[in-house]
Design a protein around this motif. Structure first.
Motif, PDB file in Angstrom:
ATOM      1  N   VAL A  66       0.822  -1.213   0.000  1.00 59.03           N
ATOM      2  CA  VAL A  66       0.000   0.000   0.000  1.00 59.03           C
ATOM      3  C   VAL A  66       0.857   1.265   0.000  1.00 59.03           C
ATOM      4  O   VAL A  66       0.413   2.320  -0.454  1.00 59.03           O
ATOM      5  CB  VAL A  66      -0.960   0.028   1.213  1.00 59.03           C
ATOM      6  CG1 VAL A  66      -2.021  -1.030   1.078  1.00 59.03           C
ATOM      7  CG2 VAL A  66      -0.196  -0.116   2.523  1.00 59.03           C
ATOM      8  N   THR A  67       2.079   1.147   0.476  1.00 61.59           N
ATOM      9  CA  THR A  67       2.955   2.327   0.500  1.00 61.59           C
ATOM     10  C   THR A  67       3.209   2.872  -0.907  1.00 61.59           C
ATOM     11  O   THR A  67       3.557   4.036  -1.066  1.00 61.59           O
ATOM     12  CB  THR A  67       4.295   1.981   1.166  1.00 61.59           C
ATOM     13  OG1 THR A  67       4.806   0.760   0.604  1.00 61.59           O
ATOM     14  CG2 THR A  67       4.115   1.783   2.660  1.00 61.59           C
ATOM     15  N   PRO A  87       3.472  12.796   2.645  1.00 61.71           N
ATOM     16  CA  PRO A  87       3.347  12.517   4.080  1.00 61.71           C
ATOM     17  C   PRO A  87       1.926  12.832   4.574  1.00 61.71           C
ATOM     18  O   PRO A  87       1.178  13.582   3.948  1.00 61.71           O
ATOM     19  CB  PRO A  87       4.376  13.446   4.725  1.00 61.71           C
ATOM     20  CG  PRO A  87       5.329  13.795   3.626  1.00 61.71           C
ATOM     21  CD  PRO A  87       4.517  13.796   2.367  1.00 61.71           C
ATOM     22  N   THR A  88       1.599  12.262   5.702  1.00 55.79           N
ATOM     23  CA  THR A  88       0.278  12.482   6.293  1.00 55.79           C
ATOM     24  C   THR A  88       0.063  13.959   6.620  1.00 55.79           C
ATOM     25  O   THR A  88       0.938  14.622   7.176  1.00 55.79           O
ATOM     26  CB  THR A  88       0.135  11.680   7.603  1.00 55.79           C
ATOM     27  OG1 THR A  88       0.509  10.333   7.365  1.00 55.79           O
ATOM     28  CG2 THR A  88      -1.280  11.740   8.127  1.00 55.79           C
ATOM     29  N   VAL A  89      -1.092  14.472   6.257  1.00 55.62           N
ATOM     30  CA  VAL A  89      -1.495  15.814   6.671  1.00 55.62           C
ATOM     31  C   VAL A  89      -2.425  15.643   7.867  1.00 55.62           C
ATOM     32  O   VAL A  89      -3.469  14.993   7.770  1.00 55.62           O
ATOM     33  CB  VAL A  89      -2.210  16.569   5.535  1.00 55.62           C
ATOM     34  CG1 VAL A  89      -2.670  17.944   6.020  1.00 55.62           C
ATOM     35  CG2 VAL A  89      -1.295  16.692   4.326  1.00 55.62           C
ATOM     36  N   LEU A 101      -8.234   5.333   3.972  1.00 56.22           N
ATOM     37  CA  LEU A 101      -7.575   4.462   4.946  1.00 56.22           C
ATOM     38  C   LEU A 101      -6.244   5.081   5.371  1.00 56.22           C
ATOM     39  O   LEU A 101      -5.347   5.250   4.536  1.00 56.22           O
ATOM     40  CB  LEU A 101      -7.286   3.085   4.332  1.00 56.22           C
ATOM     41  CG  LEU A 101      -8.410   2.063   4.218  1.00 56.22           C
ATOM     42  CD1 LEU A 101      -7.894   0.811   3.523  1.00 56.22           C
ATOM     43  CD2 LEU A 101      -8.978   1.710   5.585  1.00 56.22           C
ATOM     44  N   PRO A 102      -6.076   5.431   6.644  1.00 55.60           N
ATOM     45  CA  PRO A 102      -4.754   5.819   7.128  1.00 55.60           C
ATOM     46  C   PRO A 102      -3.822   4.609   7.102  1.00 55.60           C
ATOM     47  O   PRO A 102      -4.202   3.509   7.513  1.00 55.60           O
ATOM     48  CB  PRO A 102      -5.015   6.275   8.568  1.00 55.60           C
ATOM     49  CG  PRO A 102      -6.484   6.595   8.616  1.00 55.60           C
ATOM     50  CD  PRO A 102      -7.123   5.624   7.671  1.00 55.60           C
ATOM     51  N   GLY A 155       0.643   7.915   6.059  1.00 52.35           N
ATOM     52  CA  GLY A 155      -0.045   8.555   4.942  1.00 52.35           C
ATOM     53  C   GLY A 155      -1.487   8.097   4.900  1.00 52.35           C
ATOM     54  O   GLY A 155      -1.917   7.263   5.708  1.00 52.35           O
ATOM     55  N   ILE A 156      -2.258   8.644   3.977  1.00 56.74           N
ATOM     56  CA  ILE A 156      -3.657   8.261   3.790  1.00 56.74           C
ATOM     57  C   ILE A 156      -3.861   7.896   2.327  1.00 56.74           C
ATOM     58  O   ILE A 156      -3.469   8.653   1.431  1.00 56.74           O
ATOM     59  CB  ILE A 156      -4.623   9.400   4.177  1.00 56.74           C
ATOM     60  CG1 ILE A 156      -4.468   9.750   5.661  1.00 56.74           C
ATOM     61  CG2 ILE A 156      -6.066   9.000   3.877  1.00 56.74           C
ATOM     62  CD1 ILE A 156      -5.303  10.946   6.084  1.00 56.74           C
ATOM     63  N   ILE A 157      -4.446   6.714   2.081  1.00 54.38           N
ATOM     64  CA  ILE A 157      -4.790   6.352   0.710  1.00 54.38           C
ATOM     65  C   ILE A 157      -6.303   6.430   0.558  1.00 54.38           C
ATOM     66  O   ILE A 157      -7.056   6.157   1.497  1.00 54.38           O
ATOM     67  CB  ILE A 157      -4.282   4.951   0.331  1.00 54.38           C
ATOM     68  CG1 ILE A 157      -4.867   3.873   1.249  1.00 54.38           C
ATOM     69  CG2 ILE A 157      -2.754   4.911   0.380  1.00 54.38           C
ATOM     70  CD1 ILE A 157      -4.513   2.450   0.821  1.00 54.38           C
TER      71      ILE A 157
END
Length: 625
Positions: A152-153, A159-161, A252-253, A262-264
């Motif tokens: 998933v990466t 980066p995560t906000v 999904l975090p 991150g979030i996808i």
């Protein structure tokens, strides 16, 4: 080339391991073959004698024995034997005897040695014993696309906000606009280490803030989604897809340990995923009536075929199709509540059978039930739930999920009951088992809550896990019922065909393959107290115990995968040809590779059923009288 040699060459080319050899190699083999004839009952090879040939059965049947005299295997046309003696000391390890009049092609040892040393496919085949050949077949059939191998990466582009969950609505909207993101992760910073507390998305801002005209100073906590569903950074993209399907979430975090990476989003996977299964699910939840859902249902088969053509495995396809089926149920239930008003008491819509196991395909009916809150009063409340059940059942039928012929649906009053009644049902089935009652209620031991108060079904699964493993009579009768459907193998490892009218001379891969495999796997899972529903997950739980002999779990998993994928591809080919898909295959429509591997898989099932009878002391019909 002489006609006799051409006949030998052509016959060899139809069977493993010769089917993949070069034409000139086949010509060479045909020119060196000696033909031998053995009458029924005569000895072909004896233990310890010099091994001089690889034996290929042209016609007839052969029994292979261990040195102790115990029967080891039965072989028929296209099978080979004698390879182990040629590879190990040039002495016969497994004696062989003709079971019926048999014609054999004898391939000389020096030619076998040459093929073994120079041809990788030939070498792989002859070095693998029956118990591992099926595993190779599964690996050969199970080539998968990037969805199954990429993490998933790969989908994380930045980066995560994140922001503290103490900010106001306007500040959250500004951060999302400035950063150009559709989801903002919210953190609880009240402790020594910040932890994830919720998420807010563009959709939340539209439906919970703008639509309700909330003031800009509204705390973001008032509209954020809690109970976060996350996915591990080492997970595969297909796992993220199935998680979104199962939980109907769009973001999904991704976490590494407890730290967000991150979030996808749904759109990330749709762009990446050629099958567009998530697009179908997203489209389902946008429909405003049954007519719209019926129109979307036409896309389901296209999605199924695309997944098959991308070489997805059976677990992924079954999970994706079950996710689509759950989405139809969920949207119909939402539409039912819009039509009928809020439910008078809480409820859980419970999926049963293949949908609960995440093993659903395109040829399926509907199996479901309603678990109602214990405050349920039939005279006061049942009219509402009866209408709801009918609305959902009719809607599912319109979308291609046919009515259950056994009436295992929430429209049946018996399967529309409060939680305490369901607990009484399961307790009675387990503690006071009756063979006929368990035969009819077998499907209820595959259950999953898909809408409403899903904790109700969690309680039922916990009850079953606690009680089932303690009731030997229950397990014995479940095993007895599981032995009713046997694999389609005859005494000589030939296929036993269906003889029921229009399906004459076919094999029903569900009734004689995947269904009895699912049955026996379920029993082992119940015996070890597992709450898993999917057959592959159940096998993983069984593997953690000493319940089965060494190697049995792997063999059952490979057998289930191979039979399921042949069934899946048969249905996909029918759809592509404009025909109605079914579960009945004709052996002549399969490749020699598929026919041989199916026999191996059915043999695993047969062995599994023999162990089932032994392990749980399954009674016969006479013993039950």
């Amino acid at each position: 080339m002489q006609a006799e040699l051409i006949e030998i060459r052509n016959h060899l080319s139809q069977h493993e391991p010769f089917e993949d050899l070069a034409p000139e190699t086949l010509d060479k083999i045909a020119g060196r073959v000696d033909v031998a004839y053995y009458r029924a009952g005569s000895t072909i090879t004896e233990f310890g004698q010099t091994a001089t040939d690889l034996h290929y059965i042209r016609s007839g049947a052969v029994e292979i024995f261990r040195r102790s005299g115990e029967l080891y295997n039965r072989l028929s046309e296209g099978d080979i034997f004698g390879q182990f003696g040629l590879m190990m000391g040039k002495t016969v390890r497994f004696p062989a005897k003709a079971l019926e009049d048999t014609l054999i092609y004898c391939i000389p040892a020096d030619l076998f040695q040459e093929l073994w040393e120079t041809d990788e496919i030939f070498a792989d085949f002859v070095e693998i014993e029956d118990r591992t050949r099926l595993r190779t077949a599964v690996a050969r059939k199970g080539k998968s696309g990037d969805l199954l191998t990429d993490k998933v990466t790969r989908l994380i582009s930045r980066p995560t906000v994140s922001a503290p969950d103490t900010i106001r609505l306007q500040e959250a909207a500004r951060i999302m606009t400035d950063e150009g993101v559709s989801a903002l992760l919210l953190m609880d910073e009240s402790g020594p280490t910040p932890v994830m507390s919720g998420i807010v998305t563009d959709r939340d801002l539209r439906t919970r803030a703008v639509t309700e005209a909330l003031p800009s100073e509204t705390p973001i906590r008032d509209i954020m989604s809690t109970g976060l569903i996350t996915i591990r950074s080492e997970a595969f993209i297909f796992e993220a897809m199935l998680m979104m399907l199962h939980n109907n979430v769009h973001h999904l975090p991704v976490v590494h340990g407890e730290e967000p990476r991150g979030i996808i989003g749904l759109s990330d996977i749709i762009r990446y995923e050629s099958q567009s299964t998530l697009f179908v699910v997203s489209n389902i939840h946008r429909q405003q009536d049954v007519r719209g859902l019926k129109a979307v249902s036409k896309d389901v088969r296209d999605s199924f075929v695309r997944m098959v053509n991308e070489d997805a495995n059976s677990k992924m396809i079954g999970s994706a199709m079950a996710g689509i089926g759950r989405s139809f149920c969920q949207r119909l239930l939402e539409l039912a509540e819009e039509k009928l008003g809020p439910p008078p008491v809480p409820y859980c819509f419970m999926a049963l059978g293949s949908m609960a196991r995440d093993e659903q395909l395109v040829v399926t009916d509907q199996d479901n039930a309603l678990v109602l809150d214990d405050a349920f009063e039939p005279a006061e409340h049942d009219g509402y739930f009866q209408e709801m059940a009918k609305f959902v059942s009719d809607g599912l039928a319109a979308c291609g999920y046919t009515y259950c012929t056994g009436d295992i649906m929430a429209t049946n009053t018996k399967w529309r009951q409060p939680l305490k009644v369901w607990k009484a049902y399961f307790t009675d089935w387990i503690e006071n088992p009756q063979a006929e009652a368990l035969l009819n209620s077998n499907i209820f031991f595959d259950l999953e809550g898909i809408h409403g108060e899903t904790r109700y079904t969690d309680e039922l699964k916990a009850l079953v896990a606690a009680k089932a493993q303690k009731s030997q009579r229950f397990l014995a009768l479940m095993a007895r019922n599981a032995l009713n459907r046997t694999p389609p193998l005859g005494f000589f490892r030939t296929f036993v065909m269906e003889q029921d009218g229009k399906q004459n001379d076919t094999i029903n891969l569900k009734r004689r393959g995947t269904a009895p495999l699912s049955d026996l796997i379920r029993i082992h899972s119940l015996a070890c107290g597992s709450r898993a529903q999917n057959s592959f997950e159940r096998l993983r739980a069984v593997a953690d115990t000493k319940l089965l002999p060494e190697g049995s779990v792997e063999n059952l998993r490979d057998a289930l995968e191979f039979i399921a994928i042949v069934r899946i591809r048969h249905q996909a080919l029918a759809i592509e040809a404009g025909k109605e898909p079914d579960n009945n295959v004709r052996p002549e429509d399969l490749s020699p590779f598929e026919r041989r591997s199916l026999k191996d898989a059915f043999q695993v099932l047969s062995n599994g059923q023999k162990f089932l009878r032994y392990r749980y002391h399954a009674p016969t019909g006479r013993q039950l009288q």
